[in-house]
Structures are given as structure tokens and as C-alpha cells.
Design a protein around this motif. Structure first.
Motif, PDB file in Angstrom:
ATOM      1  N   UNK A 122       3.293   1.055   3.073  1.00  0.00           N
ATOM      2  CA  UNK A 122       2.572   1.422   4.289  1.00  0.00           C
ATOM      3  C   UNK A 122       1.533   0.371   4.697  1.00  0.00           C
ATOM      4  N   UNK A 123       1.642  -0.817   4.160  1.00  0.00           N
ATOM      5  CA  UNK A 123       0.682  -1.886   4.456  1.00  0.00           C
ATOM      6  C   UNK A 123       0.537  -2.131   5.953  1.00  0.00           C
ATOM      7  N   UNK A 154       0.866  -1.182   0.000  1.00  0.00           N
ATOM      8  CA  UNK A 154       0.000   0.000   0.000  1.00  0.00           C
ATOM      9  C   UNK A 154       0.897   1.225   0.000  1.00  0.00           C
ATOM     10  N   UNK A 155       0.745   2.069  -1.015  1.00  0.00           N
ATOM     11  CA  UNK A 155       1.623   3.223  -1.160  1.00  0.00           C
ATOM     12  C   UNK A 155       0.809   4.504  -1.275  1.00  0.00           C
ATOM     13  N   UNK A 156       1.371   5.582  -0.775  1.00  0.00           N
ATOM     14  CA  UNK A 156       0.823   6.918  -0.967  1.00  0.00           C
ATOM     15  C   UNK A 156       1.535   7.471  -2.193  1.00  0.00           C
ATOM     16  N   UNK A 174      -0.025   1.527  11.101  1.00  0.00           N
ATOM     17  CA  UNK A 174      -1.307   1.641  11.806  1.00  0.00           C
ATOM     18  C   UNK A 174      -2.171   2.806  11.303  1.00  0.00           C
ATOM     19  N   UNK A 175      -1.560   3.855  10.810  1.00  0.00           N
ATOM     20  CA  UNK A 175      -2.327   4.999  10.293  1.00  0.00           C
ATOM     21  C   UNK A 175      -3.082   4.650   9.017  1.00  0.00           C
ATOM     22  N   UNK A 176      -2.701   3.576   8.341  1.00  0.00           N
ATOM     23  CA  UNK A 176      -3.335   3.172   7.080  1.00  0.00           C
ATOM     24  C   UNK A 176      -4.225   1.952   7.237  1.00  0.00           C
ATOM     25  N   UNK A 216       5.808   9.054  -4.900  1.00  0.00           N
ATOM     26  CA  UNK A 216       5.499   8.620  -6.269  1.00  0.00           C
ATOM     27  C   UNK A 216       6.346   7.451  -6.766  1.00  0.00           C
ATOM     28  N   UNK A 217       7.496   7.226  -6.163  1.00  0.00           N
ATOM     29  CA  UNK A 217       8.340   6.104  -6.586  1.00  0.00           C
ATOM     30  C   UNK A 217       8.055   4.832  -5.779  1.00  0.00           C
ATOM     31  N   UNK A 218       7.110   4.920  -4.873  1.00  0.00           N
ATOM     32  CA  UNK A 218       6.647   3.780  -4.081  1.00  0.00           C
ATOM     33  C   UNK A 218       7.790   3.102  -3.337  1.00  0.00           C
TER      34      UNK A 218
END
Length: 62
Positions: free
Chosen positions: A27-28, A14-16, A31-33, A21-23
Motif C-alpha cells: 500500500x506504499x 507498506x502493509x496492513x 493515497x489512503x496511506x 497478514x501475508x503481505x
């Protein structure tokens, strides 16, 4: 080689893509996601087709 690969929803990426942008930062497990991740997994499971009964088996290639 296993017949069926089963993912239980505990693995993923899971990327923002706006701030990363380059991932580079997965963020998998962040905890915030968690809410977003859980919602996406639930939607995916809801959209999956029902399992076939009986199961289809691949034919041997000859």
C-alpha cells in the motif's frame, strides 16, 4: 557498483498486517496511506545519524 546507494523516500513497502497478514498488497502508493507513509519516512530521516565528514572509505580486502 555505486559507492553509495541513496533512497529518496519515494520507494518502499507498506502493509496492513491485520487485514493482509501475508503481505500481498503493498500500500506504499495508496493515497489512503500517504499520511502514515510520510510520517514514517520523516521519523526515519530524523533518527538517521549525521553524515560523517570526512567520509569513511572501506579498506581493500587482501
Amino acid at each position: 557498483m555505486p559507492d553509495v546507494i541513496v533512497y529518496d523516500g519515494t520507494e518502499g513497502e507498506l502493509y496492513d498486517t491485520v487485514s493482509d497478514p501475508h503481505q500481498w498488497n503493498n500500500r506504499w502508493d495508496d493515497p489512503a496511506c500517504r499520511g502514515r507513509r510520510d510520517a514514517m519516512v520523516a521519523e526515519l530521516r530524523q533518527r538517521l545519524p549525521q553524515a560523517r565528514v570526512p567520509k569513511l572509505h572501506p579498506a581493500a580486502m587482501g
